[in-house]
Design a protein around this motif. Sequence first.
Motif, mmCIF file in Angstrom:
data_model
loop_
_atom_site.group_PDB
_atom_site.id
_atom_site.type_symbol
_atom_site.label_atom_id
_atom_site.label_comp_id
_atom_site.label_asym_id
_atom_site.label_seq_id
_atom_site.Cartn_x
_atom_site.Cartn_y
_atom_site.Cartn_z
ATOM 1 N N LEU A 25 0.824 -1.151 -0.112
ATOM 2 C CA LEU A 25 0.103 0.210 0.002
ATOM 3 C C LEU A 25 0.899 1.132 -0.066
ATOM 4 O O LEU A 25 1.872 1.425 0.620
ATOM 5 C CB LEU A 25 -0.877 0.078 1.236
ATOM 6 N N PRO A 26 0.586 2.472 -0.802
ATOM 7 C CA PRO A 26 1.089 3.558 -0.835
ATOM 8 C C PRO A 26 1.021 4.071 0.713
ATOM 9 O O PRO A 26 0.246 4.028 1.586
ATOM 10 C CB PRO A 26 0.371 4.386 -1.573
ATOM 11 N N ALA A 27 2.244 4.875 1.167
ATOM 12 C CA ALA A 27 1.991 5.471 2.398
ATOM 13 C C ALA A 27 1.147 6.473 2.616
ATOM 14 O O ALA A 27 0.530 6.635 3.781
ATOM 15 C CB ALA A 27 3.679 5.932 2.821
ATOM 16 N N ASP A 28 0.944 7.146 1.570
ATOM 17 C CA ASP A 28 -0.078 8.072 1.666
ATOM 18 C C ASP A 28 -1.613 7.854 1.041
ATOM 19 O O ASP A 28 -2.226 8.836 0.647
ATOM 20 C CB ASP A 28 0.339 9.581 0.961
ATOM 21 N N VAL A 29 -1.907 6.576 1.508
ATOM 22 C CA VAL A 29 -3.428 6.458 1.148
ATOM 23 C C VAL A 29 -4.249 7.402 1.748
ATOM 24 O O VAL A 29 -4.289 7.712 3.160
ATOM 25 C CB VAL A 29 -3.806 4.822 1.820
ATOM 26 N N SER A 30 -5.493 7.774 1.344
ATOM 27 C CA SER A 30 -6.372 8.350 1.667
ATOM 28 C C SER A 30 -7.640 8.131 1.514
ATOM 29 O O SER A 30 -8.047 7.697 0.225
ATOM 30 C CB SER A 30 -6.346 10.069 1.883
ATOM 31 N N ILE A 80 -11.365 7.232 -2.763
ATOM 32 C CA ILE A 80 -10.271 6.425 -2.204
ATOM 33 C C ILE A 80 -8.794 6.970 -3.132
ATOM 34 O O ILE A 80 -9.020 6.752 -4.305
ATOM 35 C CB ILE A 80 -10.354 5.016 -2.334
ATOM 36 N N SER A 81 -7.952 7.333 -2.517
ATOM 37 C CA SER A 81 -6.636 7.642 -3.361
ATOM 38 C C SER A 81 -5.827 6.877 -2.972
ATOM 39 O O SER A 81 -5.352 6.641 -1.502
ATOM 40 C CB SER A 81 -6.258 8.968 -2.650
ATOM 41 N N LEU A 82 -5.210 6.036 -3.830
ATOM 42 C CA LEU A 82 -3.870 5.204 -3.776
ATOM 43 C C LEU A 82 -2.839 5.446 -4.682
ATOM 44 O O LEU A 82 -2.723 4.880 -5.733
ATOM 45 C CB LEU A 82 -4.386 3.654 -3.890
ATOM 46 N N PRO A 83 -2.129 6.910 -4.367
ATOM 47 C CA PRO A 83 -1.170 7.374 -5.042
ATOM 48 C C PRO A 83 0.036 6.405 -5.533
ATOM 49 O O PRO A 83 0.474 5.563 -4.724
ATOM 50 C CB PRO A 83 -0.400 8.537 -4.509
ATOM 51 N N GLY A 84 0.419 6.261 -6.876
ATOM 52 C CA GLY A 84 1.207 5.346 -7.405
ATOM 53 C C GLY A 84 0.972 3.932 -7.737
ATOM 54 O O GLY A 84 1.508 3.098 -8.238
ATOM 55 N N LEU A 86 -8.057 -3.771 -5.491
ATOM 56 C CA LEU A 86 -7.905 -3.928 -4.073
ATOM 57 C C LEU A 86 -9.164 -3.222 -3.401
ATOM 58 O O LEU A 86 -9.685 -3.951 -2.387
ATOM 59 C CB LEU A 86 -6.540 -3.177 -3.776
ATOM 60 N N VAL A 87 -9.529 -2.201 -4.017
ATOM 61 C CA VAL A 87 -10.834 -1.653 -3.415
ATOM 62 C C VAL A 87 -12.173 -2.593 -3.564
ATOM 63 O O VAL A 87 -12.791 -2.841 -2.435
ATOM 64 C CB VAL A 87 -11.081 -0.336 -4.163
ATOM 65 N N ASP A 88 -12.130 -3.189 -4.644
ATOM 66 C CA ASP A 88 -13.311 -4.214 -4.711
ATOM 67 C C ASP A 88 -13.327 -5.195 -3.880
ATOM 68 O O ASP A 88 -14.288 -5.741 -3.211
ATOM 69 C CB ASP A 88 -13.337 -4.722 -6.223
ATOM 70 N N LYS A 89 -12.013 -5.933 -3.671
ATOM 71 C CA LYS A 89 -11.917 -7.094 -2.410
ATOM 72 C C LYS A 89 -12.086 -6.523 -1.224
ATOM 73 O O LYS A 89 -12.782 -7.186 -0.471
ATOM 74 C CB LYS A 89 -10.677 -7.329 -2.619
ATOM 75 N N ARG A 144 -24.707 -3.646 2.810
ATOM 76 C CA ARG A 144 -24.993 -4.157 1.433
ATOM 77 C C ARG A 144 -26.379 -4.448 1.064
ATOM 78 O O ARG A 144 -27.162 -5.066 1.720
ATOM 79 C CB ARG A 144 -24.199 -5.381 1.160
ATOM 80 N N ASN A 145 -26.836 -3.971 -0.036
ATOM 81 C CA ASN A 145 -28.151 -3.901 -0.641
ATOM 82 C C ASN A 145 -29.181 -2.938 0.307
ATOM 83 O O ASN A 145 -30.496 -3.131 0.042
ATOM 84 C CB ASN A 145 -28.652 -5.230 -0.711
ATOM 85 N N ASN A 146 -28.657 -2.370 1.314
ATOM 86 C CA ASN A 146 -29.393 -1.509 1.974
ATOM 87 C C ASN A 146 -29.383 0.046 1.939
ATOM 88 O O ASN A 146 -30.284 0.705 1.827
ATOM 89 C CB ASN A 146 -29.225 -1.620 3.438
ATOM 90 N N ILE A 147 -28.316 0.362 1.491
ATOM 91 C CA ILE A 147 -27.832 1.837 0.869
ATOM 92 C C ILE A 147 -26.939 1.784 -0.488
ATOM 93 O O ILE A 147 -26.200 0.926 -0.740
ATOM 94 C CB ILE A 147 -27.070 2.499 2.216
ATOM 95 N N ASP A 148 -27.196 2.898 -0.961
ATOM 96 C CA ASP A 148 -26.545 3.168 -2.290
ATOM 97 C C ASP A 148 -24.959 3.446 -1.976
ATOM 98 O O ASP A 148 -24.907 4.451 -1.048
ATOM 99 C CB ASP A 148 -27.124 4.153 -3.110
ATOM 100 N N VAL A 149 -24.024 2.634 -2.423
ATOM 101 C CA VAL A 149 -22.539 2.989 -2.292
ATOM 102 C C VAL A 149 -21.852 3.338 -3.295
ATOM 103 O O VAL A 149 -21.845 2.280 -4.306
ATOM 104 C CB VAL A 149 -22.013 1.759 -1.163
ATOM 105 N N ARG A 150 -21.257 4.378 -3.590
ATOM 106 C CA ARG A 150 -20.110 4.712 -4.809
ATOM 107 C C ARG A 150 -18.648 4.666 -4.080
ATOM 108 O O ARG A 150 -18.369 5.297 -3.185
ATOM 109 C CB ARG A 150 -20.614 5.812 -5.325
ATOM 110 N N LEU A 151 -17.911 3.604 -4.858
ATOM 111 C CA LEU A 151 -16.395 3.763 -4.490
ATOM 112 C C LEU A 151 -15.772 4.154 -5.651
ATOM 113 O O LEU A 151 -15.520 3.726 -6.845
ATOM 114 C CB LEU A 151 -16.179 2.043 -4.277
ATOM 115 N N THR A 152 -15.221 5.417 -5.368
ATOM 116 C CA THR A 152 -14.653 6.266 -6.421
ATOM 117 C C THR A 152 -13.082 6.182 -6.321
ATOM 118 O O THR A 152 -12.728 6.733 -4.865
ATOM 119 C CB THR A 152 -15.259 7.592 -6.520
ATOM 120 N N LEU A 153 -12.267 5.807 -7.201
ATOM 121 C CA LEU A 153 -10.831 6.180 -7.109
ATOM 122 C C LEU A 153 -10.505 7.492 -7.652
ATOM 123 O O LEU A 153 -10.738 7.896 -8.851
ATOM 124 C CB LEU A 153 -9.974 5.048 -8.056
ATOM 125 N N ALA A 154 -9.731 8.336 -6.449
ATOM 126 C CA ALA A 154 -9.635 9.583 -6.786
ATOM 127 C C ALA A 154 -8.229 9.804 -7.664
ATOM 128 O O ALA A 154 -7.318 8.844 -7.297
ATOM 129 C CB ALA A 154 -9.569 10.507 -5.740
#
Length: 77
Positions: free
Chosen positions: A12-17, A39-43, A52-55, A67-77
């Motif tokens: 994992l990058p040191a500066d994950v945010s 999600i920011s995974l620089p480099g 990684l995010v999906d897993k 899961r299946n109760n709320i709308d969740v969006r996972l965006t890579l920044a």
Amino acid sequence: MKFVASRDKIGLPADVSIYGSVGIGAIPNGFGIEVELKISLPGMAPEAARALVDKAHIVCPYSNATRNNIDVRLTLA
């Protein structure tokens, strides 16, 4: 993500945010909660970062609880 990265021996990058926002959105019979995680995974290569995010989303206790109760969006920044 740390669990999955450790389990799968992924560095994992040191500066994950992660920036999260929670809101209210329309659903067929009223209103529901919606969440976006930026999600920011620089480099990391985009394909590796997405995998990684999906897993992590599969094993996350919060994801499993909502899961299946709320709308969740996972965006890579």
